[in-house]
Enzyme design. Structure first.
Site, short mmCIF file in Angstrom:
data_model
loop_
_atom_site.label_atom_id
_atom_site.label_comp_id
_atom_site.label_asym_id
_atom_site.label_seq_id
_atom_site.Cartn_x
_atom_site.Cartn_y
_atom_site.Cartn_z
N LYS A 43 0.84 -1.22 0.00
CA LYS A 43 0.00 0.00 0.00
C LYS A 43 0.87 1.27 0.00
O LYS A 43 0.63 2.18 -0.78
CB LYS A 43 -0.93 0.05 1.23
N ARG A 153 11.10 -6.13 5.39
CA ARG A 153 10.73 -4.73 5.17
C ARG A 153 11.57 -3.80 6.05
O ARG A 153 11.84 -4.07 7.20
CB ARG A 153 9.24 -4.54 5.50
N ARG A 197 -1.84 -9.11 13.31
CA ARG A 197 -2.24 -8.05 12.37
C ARG A 197 -3.07 -8.63 11.23
O ARG A 197 -4.02 -8.00 10.75
CB ARG A 197 -0.99 -7.34 11.81
P1 AMP Z 1 0.40 0.41 9.10
O1 AMP Z 1 1.58 1.31 9.09
O2 AMP Z 1 -0.70 0.91 8.21
O3 AMP Z 1 0.75 -1.03 8.85
O4 AMP Z 1 -0.20 0.48 10.60
C1 AMP Z 1 0.54 0.03 11.71
C2 AMP Z 1 -0.35 -0.08 12.92
O5 AMP Z 1 -0.90 1.21 13.23
C3 AMP Z 1 -1.56 -0.99 12.75
O6 AMP Z 1 -1.25 -2.35 12.98
C4 AMP Z 1 -2.49 -0.42 13.82
O7 AMP Z 1 -2.11 -0.81 15.11
C5 AMP Z 1 -2.24 1.08 13.71
N1 AMP Z 1 -3.13 1.71 12.73
C6 AMP Z 1 -2.81 2.22 11.51
N2 AMP Z 1 -3.89 2.71 10.89
C7 AMP Z 1 -4.92 2.51 11.73
C8 AMP Z 1 -6.31 2.77 11.65
N3 AMP Z 1 -6.87 3.34 10.57
N4 AMP Z 1 -7.08 2.43 12.71
C9 AMP Z 1 -6.56 1.86 13.80
N5 AMP Z 1 -5.27 1.56 13.93
C10 AMP Z 1 -4.45 1.87 12.91
#
Ligand code: AMP
Length: 248
Positions: A43, A153, A197
């Site tokens: 993404k 990563r 996750r």
């Molecule tokens: P990401 O960088 O998108 O993989 O997000 C890392 C972590 O941040 C996720 O596993 C969640 O714990 C938190 N997180 C990111 N975006 C959201 C969201 N929209 N709602 C809730 N938690 C989020």
């Protein structure tokens, strides 16, 4: 002399054409894009590509949260614990950060949301702010590929730029291509946390796909995230252009 003016006119015309096509792509369509996909589906990489191509900002909810953590506040500590457990932070907290970011001037011609909304509750909150999404991109990748990708990563924390040791390595080992600063491995990019996750993705985020598919005002795009980065980019551009054709 005539030849000189002729060449100059052609160069100027071509320059104007290039500017106008870039301008019209970003402005006329006012892309308000949501990117959905499991962790490590690419993404962030595709959001950066589209941001450059469409000239609109890419906003990563994960990056917003990580910059809160970097401030070292008690709120940041709370967020860090939730993220390390592979769970979602409370909707209200992330929604407020997103709302503040979307108010900024650079979002007025469109934006790409990477990682928000992550469940139907958050999508409804976004709608309640009067923000209407017009394009949803789903990046499909199965759990086995996610698990294989996750430990390789590396990210540049201040910008959120993301690399992969094997599939998308930086030009110089361990260093960000743009700033030359050190890359790090995220604390939640481990095999233990990724299972949680993925579970969160399947139970909470996947239902969002049906939610958005049922909205006929939304252009729903699907890409195979197991392809290489360039092929995914091509598929995205083709599908975005297909929709332009049907709209005009
Ligand atoms: P990401 O960088 O998108 O993989 O997000 C890392 C972590 O941040 C996720 O596993 C969640 O714990 C938190 N997180 C990111 N975006 C959201 C969201 N929209 N709602 C809730 N938690 C989020």
């Amino acid at each position: 002399m005539k030849i000189f003016y002729l060449i100059l006119s052609i160069v100027l015309l071509f320059g104007t054409y290039l500017m106008l096509t870039k301008f019209s792509e970003s402005n006329q369509n006012n892309y308000r894009i949501v990117l959905i996909g499991p962790p490590a589906s690419g993404k962030g990489t595709q959001a950066a590509f589209l941001s450059e191509k469409l000239n609109i900002p890419a906003i990563s909810s994960g990056d917003l949260l990580r910059s809160e953590i970097a401030k070292g506040s008690p709120f940041g500590k709370e967020l860090e614990n939730i993220m390390k457990a592979g769970q979602l932070v409370p909707a209200k907290q992330i929604a407020e950060l997103i709302q503040e970011r979307l108010k900024k001037e650079d979002c007025k011609n469109g934006f790409i949301l990477d990682g928000f909304p992550r469940n139907i509750e958050q999508a409804k909150i976004l709608g309640s702010y009067g923000i209407k999404i017009n394009t949803v991109i789903n990046i499909n990748v199965n759990d086995d590929i996610v698990k294989k990708r996750i430990t390789g990563r590396r990210i540049h924390l201040p910008s959120g730029r993301s690399y992969h040791l094997e599939f998308n390595p930086p030009k110089k080992e361990g260093l960000d291509d743009v700033t030359g600063e050190a890359l790090v491995q995220r604390k939640d990019d481990t095999l233990e946390v990724i299972s949680k996750r993925l579970e969160t993705y399947h139970t909470q985020t996947k239902p969002l796909l049906t939610y958005y598919k049922e909205n006929d005002k939304i252009h729903f795009i699907e890409v195979n995230g197991a392809l290489n980065i360039k092929d995914i980019q091509q598929s995205l551009i083709n599908q975005l252009h297909e929709n332009n054709k049907t709209q005009h």
